[in-house]
Write a protein that holds these residues in place. Structure first.
Motif, PDB file in Angstrom:
ATOM      1  N   THR A 237       0.781  -1.563  -0.172  1.00  0.00           N
ATOM      2  CA  THR A 237      -0.137  -0.312  -0.101  1.00  0.00           C
ATOM      3  C   THR A 237       0.564   1.125   0.577  1.00  0.00           C
TER       4      THR A 237
ATOM      5  N   TRP B  82      -1.480  -1.372  -4.127  1.00  0.00           N
ATOM      6  CA  TRP B  82      -2.798  -1.715  -4.003  1.00  0.00           C
ATOM      7  C   TRP B  82      -3.405  -0.139  -2.638  1.00  0.00           C
TER       8      TRP B  82
ATOM      9  N   ASN C 148      -4.632   2.477  -1.561  1.00  0.00           N
ATOM     10  CA  ASN C 148      -6.191   2.705  -0.476  1.00  0.00           C
ATOM     11  C   ASN C 148      -6.022   4.833  -0.464  1.00  0.00           C
TER      12      ASN C 148
END
Length: 350
Positions: free
Chosen positions: A189, A217, A219
């Protein structure tokens, strides 16, 4: 964008999952944006997480099959994110049989992507990397997916993960990168769970820690936490100077509970990797409706900065305004303004 590069959406948030109809629509939305991938991994699907050993009820399984076929027909890679909750704490013969049965069931979707997600689970056990690598090696042997991705338990340099999930084993990242099959991707992330910016240098640091390139990933614009659920994030994804980095093999955005209202944020992802011109003018108006899109642009700063902490008269006036606008995107805003998309306390990492 190289054909092997994954760019798209991971439906990986807590709280109210998207509707089946919205997921179907996203195949066309991603195609319009020039994005190529979608991971179905809502925390609200119990058959992916704490009840992963159980099969989906027939109606939900039919929808999953329809979803996989629909994305395939649209030319968008589809995958499922399986979170076998705490399986690494006790992976014996019975659990191995249960896992093989689950993978064989997922194989029926004929989906090209499979994500194995160990995120947001307790991780303070010395052999964590070894047990997770053993599970992933079995899955890699059983799956029909052409691409396997893994989310580590500690998926960021953010100290908040150790506060919630226990102290990370000292060599966890290096061991996981060394022990996983070479063709398995690792999800990351950024420097924080919700990283305000990601640079090529940040990704190189992650690659050094994990021993392999990462799939981001991201967010943003997700809003499932206690604070973030009170806001809508309508600005295009920004402060990502990582396109073209050798340390990056893909980039997924984790969207908001409000799926159609997530589209403006995804414009930034599309422009980062496709270089497509005119998306900001053309796609939101066609998907959200020109009137709703215009109003969202006017309210973007308010929804981002004050959110539901705006004055009550202003909130009521906006609720009335959006109630009079046509389309599902305006209805998403109304539901949020009414406080119907509240915080799910299972989400610990705002």
């Amino acid at each position: 964008m190289p054909p092997e590069f994954l760019a798209g959406v991971v439906e990986g948030f807590y709280g109210r999952p998207w509707s089946h109809q919205l997921r179907l629509e996203y195949a066309g939305i991603l195609r319009q944006l020039g994005l190529n991938s979608y991971l179905y991994a809502p925390k609200g699907d119990p058959f992916l997480r704490k009840q992963w050993q159980r099969d989906w009820p027939p109606g939900e399984w039919r929808q999953l099959r329809e979803l996989a076929a629909h994305f395939a027909a649209a030319g968008v890679r589809f995958g499922v994110g399986l979170s076998p909750f705490l399986l690494y704490a006790g992976y014996g013969a019975m659990e191995r049989r249960q896992l093989q049965g689950k993978i064989e069931r997922l194989n029926q979707l004929q989906a090209p992507l499979l994500a194995v997600l160990f995120d947001d689970m307790p991780g303070a056990q010395p052999d964590l990397a070894g047990r997770q690598a053993e599970i992933v090696a079995d899955i890699r042997a059983w799956t029909a997916a052409s691409r396997v991705l893994v989310c580590p338990t500690y998926y960021s340099f953010d100290a908040v993960l150790e506060r919630h999930f226990g102290r990370r084993p000292r060599t966890y990242w290096a061991d996981l990168g060394r022990l996983l099959p070479a063709d398995v991707d690792l999800l990351w992330t950024g420097n924080e769970v919700c990283s305000p910016a990601v640079s090529a240098a940040d990704l190189e640091q992650a690659q050094d820690a994990l021993g392999r390139p990462v799939v981001l990933w991201d967010n943003y614009p997700v809003n499932d936490g206690a604070v973030r659920s009170r806001h809508l994030y309508l600005d295009p994804l920004a402060q990502r100077s990582c396109s073209g980095s050798a340390a990056l093999r893909g980039h997924f955005c984790n969207p908001m509970i409000q799926g159609l209202c997530s589209l403006p944020a995804l414009l930034g992802l599309a422009q980062l990797y496709t270089g497509a011109d005119g998306l900001a003018d053309r796609v939101p108006a066609s998907v959200l409706g020109a009137e709703t899109w215009g109003q969202l642009q006017r309210d973007c700063g308010l929804f981002r900065d004050l959110g539901l902490d705006m004055s009550e008269p202003r909130r009521q006036a906006l609720e009335m305004l959006y109630s009079g606008l046509p389309g599902a995107a305006a209805a998403e805003v109304v539901r949020w303004l009414r406080g119907e998309d509240g915080f799910d306390p299972a989400c610990l990492t705002d």
